[in-house]
Design a protein around this motif. Sequence first.
Motif, PDB file in Angstrom:
ATOM      1  N   VAL A 137       8.880  -7.970  -1.586  1.00 20.64           N
ATOM      2  CA  VAL A 137       8.130  -7.288  -2.646  1.00 20.64           C
ATOM      3  C   VAL A 137       8.722  -5.906  -2.895  1.00 20.64           C
ATOM      4  N   VAL A 138       8.998  -5.184  -1.809  1.00 23.36           N
ATOM      5  CA  VAL A 138       9.581  -3.848  -1.950  1.00 23.36           C
ATOM      6  C   VAL A 138      10.971  -3.942  -2.575  1.00 23.36           C
ATOM      7  N   ASP A 160       3.707 -12.642  11.840  1.00 22.84           N
ATOM      8  CA  ASP A 160       4.114 -11.244  11.633  1.00 22.84           C
ATOM      9  C   ASP A 160       5.469 -11.179  10.941  1.00 22.84           C
ATOM     10  N   ARG A 163       4.965 -12.175   7.255  1.00 18.96           N
ATOM     11  CA  ARG A 163       4.336 -11.095   6.493  1.00 18.96           C
ATOM     12  C   ARG A 163       5.332  -9.952   6.257  1.00 18.96           C
ATOM     13  N   LEU A 164       6.105  -9.623   7.285  1.00 15.20           N
ATOM     14  CA  LEU A 164       7.093  -8.560   7.175  1.00 15.20           C
ATOM     15  C   LEU A 164       8.169  -8.925   6.146  1.00 15.20           C
ATOM     16  N   THR A 192       7.815 -11.050   3.645  1.00 20.80           N
ATOM     17  CA  THR A 192       7.161 -11.067   2.330  1.00 20.80           C
ATOM     18  C   THR A 192       7.034  -9.651   1.772  1.00 20.80           C
ATOM     19  N   GLN A 193       6.583  -8.720   2.576  1.00 23.83           N
ATOM     20  CA  GLN A 193       6.449  -7.336   2.126  1.00 23.83           C
ATOM     21  C   GLN A 193       7.818  -6.743   1.814  1.00 23.83           C
ATOM     22  N   GLY A 194       8.817  -7.097   2.607  1.00 20.64           N
ATOM     23  CA  GLY A 194      10.174  -6.610   2.352  1.00 20.64           C
ATOM     24  C   GLY A 194      10.708  -7.114   1.028  1.00 20.64           C
TER      25      GLY A 194
END
Length: 188
Positions: free
Chosen positions: A20-21, A10, A13-14, A16-18
């Motif tokens: 990307v943003v 988790d 993933r968090l 990685t998404q951060g």
Amino acid sequence: MTEKRALSEDTHRLLTQGLVVLGAALVFVLFAWIVVPGLRRERAEPKAVPDAQAPTPASEGWLDDADAPARPGVEIPAVDPVAVMSPTPEMIALGRTLFAKNCVACHGPSGQGDGPAAVALNPKPRDFTRKDGWKNGSRIADIYGTLSKGLPPSAMAAYDTLSPRDRMALVHYVRSLGAFDHGADDKA
């Protein structure tokens, strides 16, 4: 252990998404900082308009939009066919300059078809100093037509991007290379 692994996945993933943003936000900021001011400046500043050319004197006998642009209150001179068909020193000098820029690679500096690109061409480029072998003829209208349309399927391309005046200057220069009778020209 599985709870730690789930937490780790988790977290990964968090993160990685951060990232990307954050990357997308950085691209957006750079775009706004670099591109947008230039676009605003381009819209705000009036574009430089080149000075309008004066109409070509009637003595030259040309009627070409580039040479004599239409302007309110300016009378455009009529075309004088005699001037167009006459190989004046100015026209031949202009033709020589255009020939050096556009034709020497194939036809050679003296127009004998011996330019550096001629080695790779089949059929070989025209030798303008010889009377025989002109596919379209050697009269003014014939050479002008060849310059305007090219000679498919040979390597002779159309030079219709040159103004009519420039093509006519090339015609007069090409004819000056051959010391032979090019035939009578139709004044019409």
